[in-house]
Design a protein around this motif. Sequence first.
Motif, PDB file in Angstrom:
ATOM      1  N   TRP A 384      -6.386   2.774 -11.282  1.00 51.11           N
ATOM      2  CA  TRP A 384      -5.814   4.054 -10.854  1.00 51.11           C
ATOM      3  C   TRP A 384      -4.585   3.852  -9.987  1.00 51.11           C
ATOM      4  O   TRP A 384      -4.545   2.953  -9.160  1.00 51.11           O
ATOM      5  N   MET A 385      -3.605   4.732 -10.179  1.00 51.19           N
ATOM      6  CA  MET A 385      -2.367   4.674  -9.406  1.00 51.19           C
ATOM      7  C   MET A 385      -2.658   4.775  -7.897  1.00 51.19           C
ATOM      8  O   MET A 385      -2.073   4.060  -7.091  1.00 51.19           O
ATOM      9  N   ASP A 386      -3.604   5.657  -7.560  1.00 54.27           N
ATOM     10  CA  ASP A 386      -3.919   5.852  -6.139  1.00 54.27           C
ATOM     11  C   ASP A 386      -4.460   4.563  -5.523  1.00 54.27           C
ATOM     12  O   ASP A 386      -4.138   4.212  -4.389  1.00 54.27           O
ATOM     13  N   PHE A 391      -3.674  -0.134  -2.141  1.00 51.41           N
ATOM     14  CA  PHE A 391      -3.676  -1.597  -2.041  1.00 51.41           C
ATOM     15  C   PHE A 391      -2.334  -2.095  -1.497  1.00 51.41           C
ATOM     16  O   PHE A 391      -2.276  -2.956  -0.628  1.00 51.41           O
ATOM     17  N   GLU A 392      -1.267  -1.489  -2.007  1.00 48.06           N
ATOM     18  CA  GLU A 392       0.083  -1.885  -1.559  1.00 48.06           C
ATOM     19  C   GLU A 392       0.221  -1.657  -0.048  1.00 48.06           C
ATOM     20  O   GLU A 392       0.769  -2.482   0.674  1.00 48.06           O
ATOM     21  N   THR A 396       0.889  -4.510   2.781  1.00 46.45           N
ATOM     22  CA  THR A 396       2.010  -4.349   3.718  1.00 46.45           C
ATOM     23  C   THR A 396       1.502  -4.455   5.158  1.00 46.45           C
ATOM     24  O   THR A 396       2.084  -5.158   5.981  1.00 46.45           O
ATOM     25  N   GLU A 397       0.409  -3.772   5.432  1.00 46.89           N
ATOM     26  CA  GLU A 397      -0.139  -3.764   6.795  1.00 46.89           C
ATOM     27  C   GLU A 397      -0.564  -5.162   7.236  1.00 46.89           C
ATOM     28  O   GLU A 397      -0.301  -5.594   8.353  1.00 46.89           O
ATOM     29  N   VAL A 409       6.702  -4.184   0.234  1.00 45.62           N
ATOM     30  CA  VAL A 409       5.847  -4.888  -0.732  1.00 45.62           C
ATOM     31  C   VAL A 409       5.950  -4.213  -2.085  1.00 45.62           C
ATOM     32  O   VAL A 409       5.909  -2.988  -2.179  1.00 45.62           O
ATOM     33  N   ARG A 410       6.124  -5.027  -3.129  1.00 43.80           N
ATOM     34  CA  ARG A 410       6.125  -4.486  -4.494  1.00 43.80           C
ATOM     35  C   ARG A 410       5.048  -5.196  -5.276  1.00 43.80           C
ATOM     36  O   ARG A 410       5.096  -6.428  -5.418  1.00 43.80           O
TER      37      ARG A 410
END
Length: 433
Positions: A384-386, A391-392, A396-397, A409-410
């Motif tokens: 899922w996109m969400d 996760f991204e 990042t965190e 972050v990508r």
Amino acid sequence: MAIWDEQHESIDREELEALQLKRLQGMVARLYERVPHYRAKLGDAGFAPGDLKTLDDLRALPFTEKTDFRDNYPCGLFAVAMDEVIEIHSSSGTTGKPVVCGFTKADLDIWAELVCRVAVAAGVRRDDVAQVAFGYGMFTGGFGLHYGLQRAGAAVLPMSAGNTVRQLQFMQDFGTTVLIATPSYVLYLGEVIRKQGIPPESLKLRLGLFGAEACSEQMRAQIEARLPITATDNYGLTEVLGPGISGECECRHGMHIAEDHFVVECLDPESGAPVADGEVGELVFSSVTRECSPMLRYRTRDLTTLTHAPCPCGRTLVRMGKVVGRTDDMFIISGVNIFPSAVEKVLFEIEGVEPYYRIVLGRQGSLDTFEVHVEVTEALFNGWMDDLRAFEKRVTEQLRSALLVRPKVRLVEPGSLERTAGKAKRVVDERPG
Ligand code: DLL
């Protein structure tokens, strides 16, 4: 646990230091006599060969740096005439003229001996089939491991780098037991094995001798999760020898340095003062037995720790820790110093992240930008996109809290970042100038 050369690898420290001093004195005298560049450098430092009375006197001698190689390209630092040289190697030279090192017959013999020590310390036996997936050519990895493994009595498959399908074919056909490669290539091999549906336990692999680039403990765990292998680390650099400078024993707790051939210092890269055992510093090597390309206090730019504590394996030679970075691969973002290894450490501990990432540095206006491209598992990427967004944010965190700087972050598709058969390129610096 087998020790190839017990006499030297388990030598008493006092005896070792006496041997080092004798060899160092001989080496400095030879450099002074035979290499104009060194004669000038030693002269500038007000040093005559007879001045070296103790090992501590080494600290008064000038450093050698990469620029010394460039200024004397190709063979200006050789300490013997060309009729004594029987092999020449060089580094890739991606950032200028390549570094060139030559070997006499005696040099080649010592090289084989030292790589053999590394192989035996890692656990190589005479009945092993050893597949060398390092490049054969000017790079020291292929030939260095080849000579050393042969001396250890293993049957060597000189595959060279790349051609993954053929690597796997031969691995199965010959029943390869020991694999030699860069850790990043081994991860890729593991991935291809999985994709081709080859059950890892159907392979005879048991041991890996990995080196030529950093392999963090997290990366080691990733490798061992993919392949039925005990992964060991070994270290070296073209300027000083190539592989054979140090390697892990079966305890896998630091790499023993061949101190009877190299006097090692671990120094604060800024002040040049020695750091204590366990503190991170830059490794500086003086090679005391090489005939063609001896090095006086070569600054490696590699940052790590040393420990003289006794090792359960019985070797007395000092151990170096994992290389945590290079003084020249550190970058500065918003005033914070960052090593790529610190980024890797965070990423490889996050479940769902594949062991492939790229750091991209750029500039927008007058500000530097810092992006981290990270491959994630198929399940996550196709989910899922969400979930992917969350996760991204989490990645990042975690990077922000460890590095004190927030990267962009990508998350990228599994398999989309470039795989190489040699050393992985983790940092792309697109900043102008
Ligand atoms: O990489 C020699 C080598 C070949 C060593 C095969 C081990 C196995 P160069 O291409 O001159 O020589 O690159 C040397 O690579 O200064 C380190 O920054 C890095 N490096 C080499 N081994 C390790 C390691 C070969 N085990 C440069 N861990 C060195 C971390 C390593 N970095």
